[in-house]
Design a protein around this motif. Structure first.
Motif, PDB file in Angstrom:
ATOM      1  N   ASP A   1       0.792  -1.230   0.000  1.00 28.67           N
ATOM      2  CA  ASP A   1       0.000   0.000   0.000  1.00 28.67           C
ATOM      3  C   ASP A   1       0.829   1.288   0.000  1.00 28.67           C
ATOM      4  OD1 ASP A   1       1.018  -0.389   2.504  1.00 28.67           O
ATOM      5  OD2 ASP A   1      -0.912  -0.516   3.538  1.00 28.67           O
ATOM      6  N   ILE A   2       1.892   1.368   0.804  1.00 29.92           N
ATOM      7  CA  ILE A   2       2.632   2.619   0.957  1.00 29.92           C
ATOM      8  C   ILE A   2       3.292   3.034  -0.354  1.00 29.92           C
ATOM      9  CG2 ILE A   2       4.475   3.805   2.185  1.00 29.92           C
ATOM     10  CD1 ILE A   2       2.028   3.229   3.875  1.00 29.92           C
TER      11      ILE A   2
ATOM     12  N   GLU B   1       0.929   4.378  -3.112  1.00 21.68           N
ATOM     13  CA  GLU B   1       0.444   5.723  -2.786  1.00 21.68           C
ATOM     14  C   GLU B   1       1.522   6.781  -3.020  1.00 21.68           C
ATOM     15  OE1 GLU B   1      -0.934   5.660   1.204  1.00 21.68           O
ATOM     16  OE2 GLU B   1      -2.635   4.314   0.803  1.00 21.68           O
ATOM     17  N   GLU B   2       2.741   6.481  -2.592  1.00 22.28           N
ATOM     18  CA  GLU B   2       3.824   7.447  -2.747  1.00 22.28           C
ATOM     19  C   GLU B   2       4.227   7.611  -4.211  1.00 22.28           C
ATOM     20  OE1 GLU B   2       5.154   9.364  -0.046  1.00 22.28           O
ATOM     21  OE2 GLU B   2       3.215   8.553   0.567  1.00 22.28           O
TER      22      GLU B   2
ATOM     23  N   ASP C   1       2.158   7.324  -6.786  1.00 19.79           N
ATOM     24  CA  ASP C   1       1.118   8.189  -7.359  1.00 19.79           C
ATOM     25  C   ASP C   1       1.382   9.653  -7.011  1.00 19.79           C
ATOM     26  OD1 ASP C   1      -0.356   6.244  -8.670  1.00 19.79           O
ATOM     27  OD2 ASP C   1      -1.574   5.782  -6.900  1.00 19.79           O
ATOM     28  N   LYS C   2       1.773   9.882  -5.793  1.00 14.32           N
ATOM     29  CA  LYS C   2       2.117  11.241  -5.356  1.00 14.32           C
ATOM     30  C   LYS C   2       3.326  11.764  -6.122  1.00 14.32           C
ATOM     31  CE  LYS C   2       3.539  13.651  -1.122  1.00 14.32           C
ATOM     32  NZ  LYS C   2       3.762  13.476   0.343  1.00 14.32           N
TER      33      LYS C   2
ATOM     34  N   ARG D   1       5.696  12.597   4.043  1.00 14.68           N
ATOM     35  CA  ARG D   1       4.274  12.369   3.790  1.00 14.68           C
ATOM     36  C   ARG D   1       3.430  13.565   4.212  1.00 14.68           C
ATOM     37  NH1 ARG D   1       2.166   6.517   5.313  1.00 14.68           N
ATOM     38  NH2 ARG D   1       0.817   7.093   3.572  1.00 14.68           N
TER      39      ARG D   1
ATOM     40  N   SER E   1       1.812  17.660   0.612  1.00 16.07           N
ATOM     41  CA  SER E   1       0.907  17.284  -0.471  1.00 16.07           C
ATOM     42  C   SER E   1       1.672  17.391  -1.794  1.00 16.07           C
ATOM     43  CB  SER E   1      -0.313  18.194  -0.489  1.00 16.07           C
ATOM     44  OG  SER E   1       0.064  19.527  -0.808  1.00 16.07           O
TER      45      SER E   1
END
Length: 303
Positions: free
Chosen positions: A169-170, A173-174, A176-177, A277, A280
């Motif tokens: 998961d981490i 997400e990162e 995508d960021k 994190r 944004s």
């Protein structure tokens, strides 16, 4: 016994009468015509003096013709005009607007300089004596199986993230960021940022797996892998914690703990700032762009 000398009274009287007296005149301030001889008006004939007239005692010399010259000054025509000028003083709406505009420009300039100096202190914090160095030289393999050196990143900024393809998961997400951050930077300064993904799990992340995995997030991501010792040395240089076991049997499943930071490196390969994190994508992109604008040298894509 000496006799006192007494002056004749007619002589004293004549001396006192010849002493000049300043004639009193009632005249207009801006008039240059000689005023008629003064005469003391009776109390019944006195009237209020208008605003444009002034009764004074004339003690100034004339030009020989009886004309008295005076300096011209502004005189209000009405009482309301005089009161309005007294209330406003030397200020006007134009002066007030100029004052507000100048103050706004000065506030913006000081805030900009304050932020620039703060970024400069952050960028130079790791370059001082006694500070732990973040980053260093390395030699790995990219997602196409070609050798890749740390010097290949010089000439432009690089954003480096450490993770592994089996992260549940981490890492997704990162990444995508990271893709969003990269696109925001590319909109304003294209070709000056290299997004780099270095695996912490070299046993399972081969070049072909890295290429397939990173294509799901962004087509411009650069994936790097290598041997266990090479990855360990890179993580140590960047102060990255990871818990990948050394000897793993084929098909064995395990998880890897690692640090979650984006490392921003300048065109000379020096560490600039770590983005966590709490940032944004928009905030992180702004930080990157601000550092790029502060850079004094040239920026360009890798040749």
């Amino acid at each position: 016994m000496p006799r006192s000398i007494v002056a004749p009274q007619p002589l004293l009287r004549s001396l006192l009468q010849t002493r000049p007296r300043a004639p009193q005149q009632c005249r207009r301030l801006l008039s240059t015509h000689p005023s008629p001889p003064s005469s003391r008006p009776s109390p019944s004939s006195r009237r209020p003096t208008p605003l444009s007239q002034n009764c004074t005692t004339n003690s100034r010399p004339s030009n020989g013709n009886g004309h008295v010259f005076e300096q011209r000054r502004y005189k209000a025509k009405t009482v309301e005009e005089a009161r309005s000028r007294y209330r406003m003083g030397p200020f006007s709406w134009k002066a007030g607007l100029l004052f507000v505009a100048t103050s706004a420009v000065l506030v913006w300039y000081f805030e900009y300089e304050k932020a620039r100096m703060q970024r400069k202190r952050i960028a130079e914090a790791t370059k001082g004596v006694g500070r732990p160095k973040v980053g260093g030289a390395f030699q790995l393999v990219d997602q196409d199986g070609k050798p890749f050196l740390s010097t290949d990143l010089k000439g432009r900024y690089s954003l480096i993230y450490f993770g592994f393809t089996h992260c549940p998961d981490i890492c997704p997400e990162e990444l995508d960021k990271m893709a969003r951050m990269y696109d925001l930077v590319e909109e304003q300064m294209p070709g000056v940022l290299a997004p780099v993904f270095i695996t912490c799990d070299p046993q399972r992340d081969s070049p072909s797996i890295l290429k397939q995995y990173l294509a799901e997030f962004h087509g411009r991501f650069l994936g790097l892998t290598g041997t266990y010792d090479q990855i360990k040395d890179v993580c140590k240089a960047y102060r990255v914690y990871f818990s990948t076991p050394r000897d793993v049997k084929p098909g064995q499943d395990y998880l890897v703990d690692h640090s979650i930071y984006f490392y921003l490196m300048d065109p000379e390969g020096d560490f600039v700032e770590a983005l966590g994190r709490q940032h944004s994508p928009e905030q992180a992109a702004k930080v990157i762009l601000d550092h790029m604008k502060d850079w004094k040298g040239s920026l360009g894509p890798r040749q």
